[in-house]
Design a protein around this motif. Structure first.
Motif, PDB file in Angstrom:
ATOM      1  N   LEU A 168      21.958  46.598 150.371  1.00 41.54           N
ATOM      2  CA  LEU A 168      23.328  46.845 149.925  1.00 41.54           C
ATOM      3  C   LEU A 168      24.364  46.034 150.698  1.00 41.54           C
ATOM      4  CD1 LEU A 168      23.255  50.715 149.365  1.00 41.54           C
ATOM      5  CD2 LEU A 168      23.043  48.906 147.674  1.00 41.54           C
ATOM      6  N   LYS A 169      23.999  45.551 151.864  1.00 45.91           N
ATOM      7  CA  LYS A 169      24.958  44.784 152.670  1.00 45.91           C
ATOM      8  C   LYS A 169      24.903  43.292 152.341  1.00 45.91           C
ATOM      9  CE  LYS A 169      24.881  48.031 156.554  1.00 45.91           C
ATOM     10  NZ  LYS A 169      24.631  48.222 158.013  1.00 45.91           N
ATOM     11  N   THR A 170      23.698  42.761 152.203  1.00 43.03           N
ATOM     12  CA  THR A 170      23.546  41.320 151.995  1.00 43.03           C
ATOM     13  C   THR A 170      23.237  40.969 150.538  1.00 43.03           C
ATOM     14  OG1 THR A 170      21.155  41.375 152.441  1.00 43.03           O
ATOM     15  CG2 THR A 170      22.635  41.131 154.333  1.00 43.03           C
ATOM     16  N   PHE A 171      22.867  41.986 149.728  1.00 45.78           N
ATOM     17  CA  PHE A 171      22.456  41.809 148.329  1.00 45.78           C
ATOM     18  C   PHE A 171      21.185  40.959 148.208  1.00 45.78           C
ATOM     19  CE2 PHE A 171      26.893  42.992 147.901  1.00 45.78           C
ATOM     20  CZ  PHE A 171      26.823  43.954 146.906  1.00 45.78           C
ATOM     21  N   GLU A 172      20.442  40.876 149.290  1.00 46.00           N
ATOM     22  CA  GLU A 172      19.152  40.202 149.246  1.00 46.00           C
ATOM     23  C   GLU A 172      18.102  41.166 148.699  1.00 46.00           C
ATOM     24  OE1 GLU A 172      19.591  37.130 153.037  1.00 46.00           O
ATOM     25  OE2 GLU A 172      18.625  39.085 153.312  1.00 46.00           O
ATOM     26  N   ILE A 173      17.120  40.642 147.998  1.00 46.86           N
ATOM     27  CA  ILE A 173      16.078  41.477 147.413  1.00 46.86           C
ATOM     28  C   ILE A 173      15.148  41.999 148.511  1.00 46.86           C
ATOM     29  CG2 ILE A 173      14.570  39.510 146.969  1.00 46.86           C
ATOM     30  CD1 ILE A 173      13.675  40.955 144.410  1.00 46.86           C
ATOM     31  N   CYS A 174      14.835  43.308 148.449  1.00 48.28           N
ATOM     32  CA  CYS A 174      13.952  43.940 149.432  1.00 48.28           C
ATOM     33  C   CYS A 174      12.548  44.155 148.872  1.00 48.28           C
ATOM     34  CB  CYS A 174      14.515  45.301 149.854  1.00 48.28           C
ATOM     35  SG  CYS A 174      16.137  45.236 150.622  1.00 48.28           S
ATOM     36  N   GLY A 175      12.395  43.982 147.576  1.00 50.03           N
ATOM     37  CA  GLY A 175      11.118  44.234 146.934  1.00 50.03           C
ATOM     38  C   GLY A 175      11.357  44.603 145.486  1.00 50.03           C
ATOM     39  N   VAL A 176      10.309  45.041 144.810  1.00 47.81           N
ATOM     40  CA  VAL A 176      10.426  45.426 143.407  1.00 47.81           C
ATOM     41  C   VAL A 176       9.627  46.696 143.151  1.00 47.81           C
ATOM     42  CG1 VAL A 176      10.829  43.088 142.511  1.00 47.81           C
ATOM     43  CG2 VAL A 176       8.482  43.929 142.776  1.00 47.81           C
ATOM     44  N   GLU A 177      10.118  47.497 142.226  1.00 48.33           N
ATOM     45  CA  GLU A 177       9.330  48.621 141.716  1.00 48.33           C
ATOM     46  C   GLU A 177       8.581  48.114 140.487  1.00 48.33           C
ATOM     47  OE1 GLU A 177       9.750  53.171 139.918  1.00 48.33           O
ATOM     48  OE2 GLU A 177      11.529  52.112 140.646  1.00 48.33           O
ATOM     49  N   VAL A 178       7.293  48.393 140.427  1.00 48.23           N
ATOM     50  CA  VAL A 178       6.457  47.909 139.326  1.00 48.23           C
ATOM     51  C   VAL A 178       6.396  48.993 138.252  1.00 48.23           C
ATOM     52  CG1 VAL A 178       4.224  46.961 138.679  1.00 48.23           C
ATOM     53  CG2 VAL A 178       5.112  46.586 140.986  1.00 48.23           C
ATOM     54  N   LEU A 179       6.838  48.645 137.063  1.00 48.48           N
ATOM     55  CA  LEU A 179       6.882  49.562 135.931  1.00 48.48           C
ATOM     56  C   LEU A 179       5.969  49.055 134.822  1.00 48.48           C
ATOM     57  CD1 LEU A 179      10.768  49.896 135.943  1.00 48.48           C
ATOM     58  CD2 LEU A 179       9.136  51.537 136.908  1.00 48.48           C
ATOM     59  N   ALA A 180       5.634  49.913 133.881  1.00 44.47           N
ATOM     60  CA  ALA A 180       4.712  49.530 132.805  1.00 44.47           C
ATOM     61  C   ALA A 180       5.452  49.427 131.476  1.00 44.47           C
ATOM     62  CB  ALA A 180       3.585  50.555 132.689  1.00 44.47           C
ATOM     63  N   ARG A 181       5.109  48.398 130.703  1.00 42.74           N
ATOM     64  CA  ARG A 181       5.612  48.223 129.342  1.00 42.74           C
ATOM     65  C   ARG A 181       4.432  47.862 128.443  1.00 42.74           C
ATOM     66  NH1 ARG A 181       9.121  50.253 131.729  1.00 42.74           N
ATOM     67  NH2 ARG A 181      11.340  49.663 131.866  1.00 42.74           N
ATOM     68  N   TRP A 182       4.498  48.306 127.204  1.00 39.07           N
ATOM     69  CA  TRP A 182       3.433  48.044 126.235  1.00 39.07           C
ATOM     70  C   TRP A 182       3.926  47.001 125.242  1.00 39.07           C
ATOM     71  CZ3 TRP A 182       0.970  52.458 122.785  1.00 39.07           C
ATOM     72  CH2 TRP A 182      -0.041  51.897 121.966  1.00 39.07           C
ATOM     73  N   GLN A 183       3.318  45.811 125.271  1.00 37.58           N
ATOM     74  CA  GLN A 183       3.665  44.765 124.309  1.00 37.58           C
ATOM     75  C   GLN A 183       2.815  44.980 123.059  1.00 37.58           C
ATOM     76  OE1 GLN A 183       6.178  42.109 124.735  1.00 37.58           O
ATOM     77  NE2 GLN A 183       5.814  42.534 122.561  1.00 37.58           N
ATOM     78  N   HIS A 184       3.328  45.843 122.172  1.00 40.16           N
ATOM     79  CA  HIS A 184       2.589  46.199 120.959  1.00 40.16           C
ATOM     80  C   HIS A 184       2.622  45.030 119.979  1.00 40.16           C
ATOM     81  CE1 HIS A 184       1.280  48.425 117.417  1.00 40.16           C
ATOM     82  NE2 HIS A 184       0.973  49.438 118.201  1.00 40.16           N
ATOM     83  N   PRO A 185       1.489  44.681 119.374  1.00 41.85           N
ATOM     84  CA  PRO A 185       1.466  43.510 118.482  1.00 41.85           C
ATOM     85  C   PRO A 185       2.304  43.668 117.220  1.00 41.85           C
ATOM     86  CG  PRO A 185      -0.635  44.698 118.414  1.00 41.85           C
ATOM     87  CD  PRO A 185       0.160  45.277 119.553  1.00 41.85           C
ATOM     88  N   GLN A 186       2.514  44.908 116.760  1.00 43.36           N
ATOM     89  CA  GLN A 186       3.286  45.117 115.540  1.00 43.36           C
ATOM     90  C   GLN A 186       4.675  45.723 115.796  1.00 43.36           C
ATOM     91  OE1 GLN A 186      -0.260  46.288 115.177  1.00 43.36           O
ATOM     92  NE2 GLN A 186      -0.538  44.169 114.480  1.00 43.36           N
ATOM     93  N   GLN A 187       4.986  46.039 117.048  1.00 42.90           N
ATOM     94  CA  GLN A 187       6.264  46.679 117.347  1.00 42.90           C
ATOM     95  C   GLN A 187       6.956  45.964 118.501  1.00 42.90           C
ATOM     96  OE1 GLN A 187       6.139  51.052 117.519  1.00 42.90           O
ATOM     97  NE2 GLN A 187       4.042  50.996 116.741  1.00 42.90           N
ATOM     98  N   GLU A 188       8.189  46.417 118.774  1.00 42.81           N
ATOM     99  CA  GLU A 188       8.898  45.874 119.924  1.00 42.81           C
ATOM    100  C   GLU A 188       8.257  46.390 121.214  1.00 42.81           C
ATOM    101  OE1 GLU A 188      12.977  46.927 119.532  1.00 42.81           O
ATOM    102  OE2 GLU A 188      13.327  45.634 117.791  1.00 42.81           O
TER     103      GLU A 188
END
Length: 399
Positions: A168-188
């Protein structure tokens, strides 16, 4: 294109104040104003002329009190959002916010007397924002069935997405949270709401976690060869802790990708940790003993227990997003955030504030001693290619 005007009711017993508020609203632009002197009259007007988008009222009202009015109006679906005017104690406003939420309404904010047209315009903007979110939430996507989810796992249709955490002070990235998404072939692109309940019911959460870890650790290794350090945080459900094989699988993946265990964090929601069995505690201990970090997620949202911080091997607290949301309006939330930050420091635990949406929240959290934050004000979740491009641009800018 002509925008449909907002319909706003001014509920005020004093005729002078009511007229003044109505004029301010009209000055704010594209607003249809309805006026009422008391709750009974307001219910009658709304019943016969139709509901309103927003009711602007004081808590002190003659005749029917505002709580009774809100309850009846909400039951009849005659209003959507609320603005409270006047000066009231923070603890009273906090309880009002909770009641409004339980009634299915949205509290846009508070406004003191006298107020400006600019203040009203800001609250009108809040309505448009919250209304858009509510509209999106009403788009119901059917829950995926077991056959489709298993086929998607086998076909590699689930992809890791990444939401950055920032200093919050330097706005440098500290890491990432890994989330899941489904790339469905027929849907968004499909979000976890579509598939997580099915994965949990069919005991497939470990399959998803291992898939996420493989993708994210491969990315981390790739970034490490370019000189970029990327810490990863994975969500872990309490039910997964019962598996004696989980810690061994995690260790094997860390070894395969030559990943430092200290660069990996597992986030567990505190509400899932109410009853910790011996197997669960053993799994947590093994993860910590191999050097991974453990974060207690959504802290403060459920049945928070300071004893849990003492008994379980967590070394990070992730404060629930409701505190960031309320930090600019509620003194108690600011006190809680500041206290948890000091507590974490005293216990040697990192504290992450999630759900930061505005620069104002960010600046206030920084003044309260907060160091690490996460939220839309920084970035939404990104795909692997988007994250790589974003990191490259960040490094180029810094250079």
């Amino acid at each position: 294109m002509t925008t449909i005007p907002l319909r706003v009711m001014v509920l005020e017993s004093c005729a002078i104040h009511r007229s003044c508020t109505a004029n301010r609203l009209r000055e704010a632009g594209n607003v249809e104003v309805v006026e009422s002197a008391h709750g009974c009259q307001a219910l009658d007007v709304l019943t016969h002329t139709g509901g309103v988008d927003i009711v602007l009222c004081d808590l002190q009202m003659e005749g029917m009190d505002v709580l009774a009015f809100l309850k009846q109006a909400a039951q009849r679906r005659l209003l959507h959002s609320l603005i409270i005017q006047g000066s009231h104690s923070p603890e009273l406003l906090r309880s009002i916010r909770q009641l409004v939420s339980l009634l299915g309404l949205r509290l846009l904010g508070y406004i003191s007397k006298p107020f400006s047209t600019h203040q009203l315009q800001g609250l009108m903007h809040m309505y448009h924002h919250s209304h858009a979110l509510a509209r999106d939430a009403q788009i119901i996507v059917p829950l995926a069935n077991e056959t489709d989810v298993r086929a998607a796992l086998a076909a590699g249709q689930f992809h890791a997405y990444y939401q950055p955490k920032f200093n919050l002070k330097t706005f440098e990235i500290c890491g990432v949270e890994v989330l899941a998404r489904w790339q469905h072939p027929q849907q968004e692109l499909l979000t976890p709401a579509v598939f997580m309940p099915t994965l949990e019911r069919c005991e497939l959460l470990d399959d998803l976690l291992l898939m996420q870890m493989q993708q994210a650790l491969a990315l981390q290794h790739q970034m490490r060869t370019t000189g970029v350090t990327l810490s990863l945080a994975f969500n872990l459900h309490a039910s997964q802790l019962a598996s004696s094989a989980l810690s061994l699988q995690v260790k094997a993946l860390l070894t395969h990708y030559q990943a430092p265990p200290s660069s990996v964090t597992f986030e567990l929601t505190e509400s899932g940790m109410l009853d910790v069995c011996a197997n669960s505690l053993e799994c947590l201990l093994r993860l910590r003993m191999m050097g991974c970090n453990l974060s207690i997620d959504d802290f403060g949202a459920g049945f928070s227990s300071l004893q849990r911080l003492c008994d379980l091997p967590f070394n990070e607290i992730k404060l629930d997003a409701q505190f960031a949301y309320a930090v600019t309006q509620d003194l108690r939330s600011r006190v809680v955030i500041s206290t948890i930050q000091r507590l974490g420091t005293s216990l040697g635990m990192a504290v992450v504030i999630e759900g930061i949406e505005t620069l104002e929240q960010c600046q206030l959290l920084q003044s309260l001693g907060c160091v690490i934050g996460q939220g839309y004000v920084f970035s939404r979740a990104m795909s692997e290619s988007q994250l790589i491009r974003w990191l490259d641009e960040t490094v180029s800018t810094d250079g």
